[in-house]
Motif scaffolding. Structure first.
Motif, PDB file in Angstrom:
ATOM      1  N   ARG A   1       0.814  -1.220   0.000  1.00 10.94           N
ATOM      2  CA  ARG A   1       0.000   0.000   0.000  1.00 10.94           C
ATOM      3  C   ARG A   1       0.849   1.272   0.000  1.00 10.94           C
ATOM      4  O   ARG A   1       0.432   2.315   0.498  1.00 10.94           O
ATOM      5  N   ASP A   2       2.032   1.173  -0.573  1.00 10.05           N
ATOM      6  CA  ASP A   2       2.884   2.347  -0.793  1.00 10.05           C
ATOM      7  C   ASP A   2       2.529   2.865  -2.181  1.00 10.05           C
ATOM      8  O   ASP A   2       3.253   2.672  -3.159  1.00 10.05           O
ATOM      9  N   LEU A   3       1.371   3.512  -2.250  1.00 17.67           N
ATOM     10  CA  LEU A   3       0.755   3.823  -3.536  1.00 17.67           C
ATOM     11  C   LEU A   3       1.522   4.850  -4.358  1.00 17.67           C
ATOM     12  O   LEU A   3       1.597   4.733  -5.583  1.00 17.67           O
ATOM     13  N   ASP A   4       2.082   5.868  -3.692  1.00 19.09           N
ATOM     14  CA  ASP A   4       2.861   6.855  -4.436  1.00 19.09           C
ATOM     15  C   ASP A   4       4.054   6.200  -5.117  1.00 19.09           C
ATOM     16  O   ASP A   4       4.310   6.415  -6.305  1.00 19.09           O
ATOM     17  N   ALA A   5       4.778   5.382  -4.362  1.00 19.58           N
ATOM     18  CA  ALA A   5       5.949   4.702  -4.925  1.00 19.58           C
ATOM     19  C   ALA A   5       5.529   3.723  -6.016  1.00 19.58           C
ATOM     20  O   ALA A   5       6.194   3.619  -7.059  1.00 19.58           O
ATOM     21  N   ALA A   6       4.439   3.012  -5.804  1.00 22.84           N
ATOM     22  CA  ALA A   6       3.958   2.053  -6.801  1.00 22.84           C
ATOM     23  C   ALA A   6       3.623   2.759  -8.109  1.00 22.84           C
ATOM     24  O   ALA A   6       3.937   2.254  -9.194  1.00 22.84           O
ATOM     25  N   ALA A   7       2.993   3.918  -8.022  1.00 25.92           N
ATOM     26  CA  ALA A   7       2.619   4.659  -9.229  1.00 25.92           C
ATOM     27  C   ALA A   7       3.855   5.145  -9.981  1.00 25.92           C
ATOM     28  O   ALA A   7       3.916   5.050 -11.216  1.00 25.92           O
ATOM     29  N   VAL A   8       4.851   5.645  -9.252  1.00 30.76           N
ATOM     30  CA  VAL A   8       6.083   6.129  -9.887  1.00 30.76           C
ATOM     31  C   VAL A   8       6.820   4.966 -10.552  1.00 30.76           C
ATOM     32  O   VAL A   8       7.251   5.064 -11.706  1.00 30.76           O
ATOM     33  N   THR A   9       6.942   3.863  -9.840  1.00 33.63           N
ATOM     34  CA  THR A   9       7.655   2.711 -10.381  1.00 33.63           C
ATOM     35  C   THR A   9       6.891   2.105 -11.561  1.00 33.63           C
ATOM     36  O   THR A   9       7.502   1.674 -12.544  1.00 33.63           O
ATOM     37  N   ALA A  11       5.099   3.759 -13.667  1.00 37.92           N
ATOM     38  CA  ALA A  11       5.358   4.646 -14.804  1.00 37.92           C
ATOM     39  C   ALA A  11       6.713   4.331 -15.434  1.00 37.92           C
ATOM     40  O   ALA A  11       6.845   4.299 -16.667  1.00 37.92           O
ATOM     41  N   GLN A  12       7.711   4.063 -14.593  1.00 38.79           N
ATOM     42  CA  GLN A  12       9.028   3.702 -15.113  1.00 38.79           C
ATOM     43  C   GLN A  12       8.955   2.371 -15.875  1.00 38.79           C
ATOM     44  O   GLN A  12       9.558   2.229 -16.943  1.00 38.79           O
ATOM     45  N   ALA A  13       8.219   1.414 -15.318  1.00 35.82           N
ATOM     46  CA  ALA A  13       8.059   0.122 -15.989  1.00 35.82           C
ATOM     47  C   ALA A  13       7.367   0.294 -17.337  1.00 35.82           C
ATOM     48  O   ALA A  13       7.732  -0.351 -18.328  1.00 35.82           O
ATOM     49  N   LEU A  14       6.373   1.169 -17.388  1.00 33.74           N
ATOM     50  CA  LEU A  14       5.671   1.423 -18.653  1.00 33.74           C
ATOM     51  C   LEU A  14       6.580   2.081 -19.678  1.00 33.74           C
ATOM     52  O   LEU A  14       6.481   1.789 -20.872  1.00 33.74           O
ATOM     53  N   ASP A  15       7.460   2.968 -19.224  1.00 41.27           N
ATOM     54  CA  ASP A  15       8.427   3.587 -20.142  1.00 41.27           C
ATOM     55  C   ASP A  15       9.300   2.526 -20.794  1.00 41.27           C
ATOM     56  O   ASP A  15       9.540   2.554 -21.997  1.00 41.27           O
ATOM     57  N   VAL A  16       9.770   1.576 -19.977  1.00 37.41           N
ATOM     58  CA  VAL A  16      10.611   0.505 -20.505  1.00 37.41           C
ATOM     59  C   VAL A  16       9.791  -0.407 -21.411  1.00 37.41           C
ATOM     60  O   VAL A  16      10.235  -0.793 -22.490  1.00 37.41           O
ATOM     61  N   ALA A  17       8.577  -0.742 -20.972  1.00 40.21           N
ATOM     62  CA  ALA A  17       7.726  -1.641 -21.764  1.00 40.21           C
ATOM     63  C   ALA A  17       7.420  -1.060 -23.141  1.00 40.21           C
ATOM     64  O   ALA A  17       7.247  -1.806 -24.106  1.00 40.21           O
ATOM     65  N   ALA A  18       7.374   0.264 -23.232  1.00 44.13           N
ATOM     66  CA  ALA A  18       7.119   0.904 -24.524  1.00 44.13           C
ATOM     67  C   ALA A  18       8.278   0.700 -25.497  1.00 44.13           C
ATOM     68  O   ALA A  18       8.094   0.750 -26.712  1.00 44.13           O
ATOM     69  N   MET A  19       9.475   0.434 -24.950  1.00 41.02           N
ATOM     70  CA  MET A  19      10.655   0.251 -25.799  1.00 41.02           C
ATOM     71  C   MET A  19      10.864  -1.198 -26.225  1.00 41.02           C
ATOM     72  O   MET A  19      11.535  -1.460 -27.210  1.00 41.02           O
ATOM     73  N   VAL A  20      10.336  -2.124 -25.446  1.00 39.28           N
ATOM     74  CA  VAL A  20      10.511  -3.550 -25.761  1.00 39.28           C
ATOM     75  C   VAL A  20       9.149  -4.217 -25.785  1.00 39.28           C
ATOM     76  O   VAL A  20       8.242  -3.800 -25.076  1.00 39.28           O
ATOM     77  N   GLU A  21       9.009  -5.203 -26.597  1.00 42.10           N
ATOM     78  CA  GLU A  21       7.761  -5.960 -26.626  1.00 42.10           C
ATOM     79  C   GLU A  21       8.000  -7.267 -25.906  1.00 42.10           C
ATOM     80  O   GLU A  21       8.673  -8.149 -26.425  1.00 42.10           O
ATOM     81  N   PRO A  73      -2.396   9.329  -7.509  1.00 48.86           N
ATOM     82  CA  PRO A  73      -1.318   8.718  -8.300  1.00 48.86           C
ATOM     83  C   PRO A  73      -1.723   7.385  -8.920  1.00 48.86           C
ATOM     84  O   PRO A  73      -1.282   7.034 -10.016  1.00 48.86           O
ATOM     85  N   VAL A  74      -2.588   6.659  -8.237  1.00 43.83           N
ATOM     86  CA  VAL A  74      -3.051   5.370  -8.761  1.00 43.83           C
ATOM     87  C   VAL A  74      -3.943   5.586  -9.971  1.00 43.83           C
ATOM     88  O   VAL A  74      -3.845   4.867 -10.965  1.00 43.83           O
ATOM     89  N   THR A  75      -4.799   6.588  -9.910  1.00 36.98           N
ATOM     90  CA  THR A  75      -5.670   6.902 -11.045  1.00 36.98           C
ATOM     91  C   THR A  75      -4.847   7.165 -12.296  1.00 36.98           C
ATOM     92  O   THR A  75      -5.130   6.624 -13.367  1.00 36.98           O
ATOM     93  N   ALA A  76      -3.812   7.979 -12.151  1.00 41.07           N
ATOM     94  CA  ALA A  76      -2.947   8.292 -13.299  1.00 41.07           C
ATOM     95  C   ALA A  76      -2.252   7.034 -13.818  1.00 41.07           C
ATOM     96  O   ALA A  76      -2.172   6.816 -15.028  1.00 41.07           O
ATOM     97  N   ALA A  77      -1.763   6.199 -12.910  1.00 39.04           N
ATOM     98  CA  ALA A  77      -1.076   4.969 -13.323  1.00 39.04           C
ATOM     99  C   ALA A  77      -2.040   4.028 -14.040  1.00 39.04           C
ATOM    100  O   ALA A  77      -1.701   3.455 -15.081  1.00 39.04           O
ATOM    101  N   LEU A  78      -3.257   3.888 -13.506  1.00 38.92           N
ATOM    102  CA  LEU A  78      -4.235   3.000 -14.129  1.00 38.92           C
ATOM    103  C   LEU A  78      -4.659   3.514 -15.502  1.00 38.92           C
ATOM    104  O   LEU A  78      -4.854   2.729 -16.430  1.00 38.92           O
ATOM    105  N   GLU A  79      -4.806   4.819 -15.634  1.00 41.41           N
ATOM    106  CA  GLU A  79      -5.157   5.381 -16.937  1.00 41.41           C
ATOM    107  C   GLU A  79      -4.060   5.111 -17.973  1.00 41.41           C
ATOM    108  O   GLU A  79      -4.339   4.763 -19.113  1.00 41.41           O
ATOM    109  N   ARG A  80      -2.818   5.261 -17.529  1.00 42.56           N
ATOM    110  CA  ARG A  80      -1.720   4.990 -18.442  1.00 42.56           C
ATOM    111  C   ARG A  80      -1.621   3.496 -18.769  1.00 42.56           C
ATOM    112  O   ARG A  80      -1.388   3.138 -19.915  1.00 42.56           O
TER     113      ARG A  80
END
Length: 97
Positions: A41-49, A51-61, A84-91
């Motif tokens: 339930r460290d939601l802020d950190a989960a959302a930031v991480t 987003a980073q995972a999504l950045d990487v996922a966009a570069m590799v399939e 922060p969770v809303t933004a992460a889920l939308e992305r």
């Protein structure tokens, strides 16, 4: 002798995978970290991480990465009301994960 063959195999795999393999590994690790953060339930950190995972996922399939990101979205869903969770889920939703 056997160690030499293994060492050579590892070297060949690394050369072939190169940056793609490293990026894929990074995406998987970031997704696992974000999942652990969400479950703590460290939601802020989960959302930031996430987003980073999504950045990487966009570069590799990577099917594994996509599957783990889908699982992460399910872990975050109960906390949708948190900004922060809303933004992460939308992305996550916009990337078809």
């Amino acid at each position: 002798m056997r160690i030499d063959r293994f060492t050579k195999l590892v070297r060949v795999v690394r050369e072939r995978n190169g940056k793609f393999g490293a990026m894929c590994d990074r995406g998987l690790c970031l997704t696992w970290i974000a999942t652990a953060q969400a479950r703590r339930r460290d939601l802020d950190a989960a959302a930031v991480t996430a987003a980073q995972a999504l950045d990487v996922a966009a570069m590799v399939e990577s099917g594994r990465c996509t599957s783990l990101l889908t699982d992460l979205a399910a872990d975050l869903e109960p906390y949708r009301a948190a900004r922060p969770v809303t933004a992460a889920l939308e992305r996550l939703a916009s990337t078809n994960c």
